[in-house]
Design a protein around this motif. Structure first.
Motif, mmCIF file in Angstrom:
data_model
loop_
_atom_site.group_PDB
_atom_site.id
_atom_site.type_symbol
_atom_site.label_atom_id
_atom_site.label_comp_id
_atom_site.label_asym_id
_atom_site.label_seq_id
_atom_site.Cartn_x
_atom_site.Cartn_y
_atom_site.Cartn_z
ATOM 1 N N GLN A 112 9.067 32.980 3.637
ATOM 2 C CA GLN A 112 9.621 34.233 3.137
ATOM 3 C C GLN A 112 8.531 35.295 2.984
ATOM 4 O O GLN A 112 8.685 36.437 3.426
ATOM 5 N N GLY A 113 7.413 34.897 2.366
ATOM 6 C CA GLY A 113 6.301 35.839 2.205
ATOM 7 C C GLY A 113 5.689 36.234 3.534
ATOM 8 O O GLY A 113 5.335 37.399 3.756
ATOM 9 N N SER A 114 5.577 35.268 4.448
ATOM 10 C CA SER A 114 4.980 35.557 5.758
ATOM 11 C C SER A 114 5.871 36.488 6.578
ATOM 12 O O SER A 114 5.378 37.397 7.258
ATOM 13 N N LEU A 115 7.198 36.256 6.500
ATOM 14 C CA LEU A 115 8.126 37.144 7.210
ATOM 15 C C LEU A 115 8.083 38.554 6.640
ATOM 16 O O LEU A 115 8.111 39.543 7.400
ATOM 17 N N MET A 116 8.007 38.661 5.312
ATOM 18 C CA MET A 116 7.905 39.972 4.681
ATOM 19 C C MET A 116 6.644 40.700 5.154
ATOM 20 O O MET A 116 6.676 41.892 5.479
ATOM 21 N N THR A 117 5.548 39.941 5.216
ATOM 22 C CA THR A 117 4.287 40.536 5.659
ATOM 23 C C THR A 117 4.356 40.932 7.123
ATOM 24 O O THR A 117 3.910 42.022 7.517
ATOM 25 N N LEU A 118 4.924 40.069 7.953
ATOM 26 C CA LEU A 118 5.014 40.339 9.388
ATOM 27 C C LEU A 118 5.847 41.578 9.675
ATOM 28 O O LEU A 118 5.426 42.473 10.415
ATOM 29 N N LEU A 119 7.025 41.642 9.061
ATOM 30 C CA LEU A 119 7.899 42.794 9.292
ATOM 31 C C LEU A 119 7.282 44.074 8.725
ATOM 32 O O LEU A 119 7.374 45.142 9.338
ATOM 33 N N GLY A 120 6.642 43.960 7.542
ATOM 34 C CA GLY A 120 5.987 45.127 6.950
ATOM 35 C C GLY A 120 4.832 45.627 7.797
ATOM 36 O O GLY A 120 4.621 46.844 7.932
ATOM 37 N N THR A 121 4.084 44.698 8.385
ATOM 38 C CA THR A 121 2.969 45.080 9.252
ATOM 39 C C THR A 121 3.465 45.814 10.480
ATOM 40 O O THR A 121 2.912 46.857 10.873
ATOM 41 N N VAL A 122 4.508 45.284 11.125
ATOM 42 C CA VAL A 122 5.064 45.924 12.320
ATOM 43 C C VAL A 122 5.578 47.314 11.981
ATOM 44 O O VAL A 122 5.319 48.295 12.709
ATOM 45 N N LEU A 123 6.300 47.441 10.859
ATOM 46 C CA LEU A 123 6.822 48.747 10.455
ATOM 47 C C LEU A 123 5.683 49.713 10.136
ATOM 48 O O LEU A 123 5.729 50.893 10.509
ATOM 49 N N GLY A 124 4.655 49.204 9.454
ATOM 50 C CA GLY A 124 3.503 50.046 9.132
ATOM 51 C C GLY A 124 2.790 50.534 10.378
ATOM 52 O O GLY A 124 2.365 51.698 10.454
ATOM 53 N N LEU A 125 2.650 49.661 11.371
ATOM 54 C CA LEU A 125 2.021 50.059 12.632
ATOM 55 C C LEU A 125 2.854 51.108 13.361
ATOM 56 O O LEU A 125 2.306 52.054 13.944
ATOM 57 N N ILE A 126 4.164 50.933 13.331
ATOM 58 C CA ILE A 126 5.042 51.916 13.996
ATOM 59 C C ILE A 126 4.920 53.282 13.318
ATOM 60 O O ILE A 126 4.780 54.316 13.988
ATOM 61 N N LEU A 127 4.968 53.299 11.977
ATOM 62 C CA LEU A 127 4.835 54.560 11.245
ATOM 63 C C LEU A 127 3.460 55.185 11.479
ATOM 64 O O LEU A 127 3.343 56.405 11.659
ATOM 65 N N ALA A 167 7.097 44.827 -0.474
ATOM 66 C CA ALA A 167 7.307 45.156 0.942
ATOM 67 C C ALA A 167 6.715 46.525 1.272
ATOM 68 O O ALA A 167 6.089 46.707 2.329
ATOM 69 N N ALA A 168 6.884 47.490 0.365
ATOM 70 C CA ALA A 168 6.319 48.825 0.578
ATOM 71 C C ALA A 168 4.799 48.766 0.612
ATOM 72 O O ALA A 168 4.151 49.480 1.395
ATOM 73 N N GLY A 169 4.203 47.893 -0.221
ATOM 74 C CA GLY A 169 2.752 47.737 -0.220
ATOM 75 C C GLY A 169 2.236 47.230 1.108
ATOM 76 O O GLY A 169 1.178 47.673 1.588
ATOM 77 N N VAL A 170 2.977 46.318 1.731
ATOM 78 C CA VAL A 170 2.583 45.805 3.044
ATOM 79 C C VAL A 170 2.636 46.920 4.085
ATOM 80 O O VAL A 170 1.702 47.099 4.886
ATOM 81 N N VAL A 171 3.729 47.682 4.073
ATOM 82 C CA VAL A 171 3.900 48.770 5.048
ATOM 83 C C VAL A 171 2.791 49.811 4.894
ATOM 84 O O VAL A 171 2.151 50.224 5.877
ATOM 85 N N ILE A 172 2.553 50.238 3.649
ATOM 86 C CA ILE A 172 1.548 51.269 3.399
ATOM 87 C C ILE A 172 0.150 50.754 3.731
ATOM 88 O O ILE A 172 -0.682 51.475 4.297
ATOM 89 N N GLY A 173 -0.115 49.487 3.389
ATOM 90 C CA GLY A 173 -1.428 48.915 3.700
ATOM 91 C C GLY A 173 -1.695 48.868 5.195
ATOM 92 O O GLY A 173 -2.780 49.247 5.659
ATOM 93 N N ALA A 174 -0.703 48.421 5.971
ATOM 94 C CA ALA A 174 -0.856 48.354 7.424
ATOM 95 C C ALA A 174 -0.998 49.749 8.023
ATOM 96 O O ALA A 174 -1.857 49.988 8.891
ATOM 97 N N MET A 175 -0.185 50.679 7.556
ATOM 98 C CA MET A 175 -0.236 52.042 8.079
ATOM 99 C C MET A 175 -1.581 52.699 7.753
ATOM 100 O O MET A 175 -2.200 53.338 8.614
ATOM 101 N N SER A 176 -2.061 52.525 6.519
ATOM 102 C CA SER A 176 -3.329 53.139 6.107
ATOM 103 C C SER A 176 -4.494 52.592 6.910
ATOM 104 O O SER A 176 -5.363 53.352 7.367
ATOM 105 N N LEU A 177 -4.514 51.278 7.098
ATOM 106 C CA LEU A 177 -5.605 50.675 7.863
ATOM 107 C C LEU A 177 -5.577 51.149 9.317
ATOM 108 O O LEU A 177 -6.624 51.428 9.917
ATOM 109 N N PHE A 178 -4.392 51.265 9.889
ATOM 110 C CA PHE A 178 -4.274 51.747 11.271
ATOM 111 C C PHE A 178 -4.747 53.199 11.379
ATOM 112 O O PHE A 178 -5.462 53.556 12.327
ATOM 113 N N LEU A 179 -4.377 54.033 10.409
ATOM 114 C CA LEU A 179 -4.804 55.433 10.429
ATOM 115 C C LEU A 179 -6.315 55.549 10.338
ATOM 116 O O LEU A 179 -6.939 56.367 11.024
#
Length: 400
Positions: free
Chosen positions: A326-341, A29-41
């Motif tokens: 389950q995997g898709s929900l984890m990715t979706l929520l992680g992406t949204v959180l990563g974008l917010i951060l 889950a942390a990998g999804v968040v960091i990946g989304a945040m890094s790509l957005f940055l």
């Protein structure tokens, strides 16, 4: 509620039976968040850098610029002017006389371009936005405005009197070397009345002068120009304007818009943006395949539950959907959180300058809707593929 989705949501938000499973899921889950945040940055950073690099074009480059198709100049007589004045698509235009020159001020020399402009130039270009010291040209043919880089190299400031003059030289056409070297050049002296600043390259390139000074120095007649710079009227169809201009000048000229004038810079920035996007996406792919590992570990952890679901009538496709969801929900929520951060970090950068290029210049950023869309689609697609691969591990042998 869909059976598979309901079970998937329960699995996602309830801890596993093993601490190792929980740790692996947390890392995924942390990998999804960091990946989304890094790509957005990266995307917002490059969007800001692109705008910063091209900002000079909004007030230095004209909407359209006319070049000779061959040679250094082309005819621009009274007939051309009358036809150009009649075009409703053209708000203003300026005659330009430009060529290489050699500069000398006191004991220092430098090569540059002289750019002779007429009185309409400040209607085509925002000259008040580029002048940082002194003022702009007037009707006096013996005044010039130099770039900040030229001013530094020649140690030449804004002169208030005609005691310190800038010497401008242009080689005369011809063959051989004359006995008297002074006869090999045309020269004019002028006083520097202003300093402009756009970017490092342009600041070292141009000396602005009146067309009168430039024509005398370059020996170009009144009925010829090297360029014409045009400001279009608002909401003008550029294609229509180009067609009418070519009708006036024919194949004697080439016409470029603002994008074409900076095509190399655009291509370079777009290439850098694409390469950075691909590199960060590759890192995100590696990180997001932790989601596949976490789903596989979850399948193993829930093996007895999977057998029970199968025995009470759940089909294999429905069971696979549980872990796919389950995997898709984890990715979706992680992406949204990563974008917010990522959005929070960009706002902090814009407000407080967390990362500085120079002590006075924060790293430029620009928040765009396209950045959100690209990050969301990229990360969720990779996460979906990873979840699909992991859920496909469920087969008849597992539930037997």
């Amino acid at each position: 509620m869909n059976f598979s989705y309901y079970i998937a949501k329960r699995y996602l938000f309830s801890p596993g039976s093993s601490n190792a499973i929980n740790i692996i899921t947390g890392i995924a889950a942390a990998g999804v968040v960091i990946g989304a945040m890094s790509l957005f940055l990266v995307l917002t950073g490059f969007a800001g850098l692109k705008d910063f690099s091209l900002q000079f074009s909004t007030f230095f480059d004209p909407d359209l610029k006319i070049f000779p198709s061959s040679g250094k100049s082309f005819s621009f007589d009274t007939t051309h002017k009358e036809k150009l004045n009649q075009l409703e698509e053209v708000a203003h235009y300026s005659e330009i006389v430009e060529d290489h020159v050699f500069l000398e001020f006191r004991d220092k020399q430098k090569t540059a371009f002289i750019k002779g402009v007429d009185a309409n130039y400040n209607k085509v270009i925002q000259t008040d936005s580029i002048v940082v010291y002194g003022g702009w040209l007037d009707d006096n043919d013996f005044k010039v405005v130099v770039g900040n880089g030229i001013s530094r190299e020649l140690s030449m400031g804004v002169e208030q009197t005609y005691t310190n003059l800038l010497s401008i030289y242009v080689p005369k056409p011809g063959k051989g070397i004359p006995n008297d070297i002074t006869k090999a050049f045309r020269s004019q002296k002028a006083v520097n009345v202003g300093v402009y600043s756009v970017n490092e390259e342009l600041d070292e390139k141009y000396v602005f002068a009146t067309t009168g000074l430039a024509r005398a120095l370059l020996d170009i007649p009144e009925t010829a120009v090297t360029h014409i710079e045009i400001k279009l009227t608002p909401n003008t169809d550029e294609a229509v304007a180009l067609q009418k201009l070519y009708t006036i000048f024919g194949d004697e000229v080439l016409i470029k818009n603002r994008f074409q004038l900076n095509d190399k810079l655009y291509k370079m920035l777009n290439t850098e943006n694409l390469v950075s996007y691909l590199v960060i996406t590759l890192i995100a792919i590696i990180a997001l395949f932790n989601v596949a590992g976490a789903i596989i570990m979850m399948i193993i952890d829930k093996k007895s539950n999977v057998k029970t679901l199968y025995n009470v009538g759940a089909s294999l496709p429905n069971i696979r959907k549980i872990f796919l969801f389950q995997g898709s929900l984890m990715t979706l929520l992680g992406t949204v959180l990563g974008l917010i951060l990522g959005l929070i970090l960009i706002i902090l950068q814009q407000q407080f300058g967390l990362l500085m290029i120079t002590p006075s210049l924060p790293y430029p950023t620009k928040i765009t809707v396209m950045s959100f869309i690209v990050v969301f689609l990229t990360i969720t697609t990779i996460g979906f593929v990873a979840s699909l691969l992991a859920s496909s591990r469920i087969n008849q042998k597992l539930v037997a």
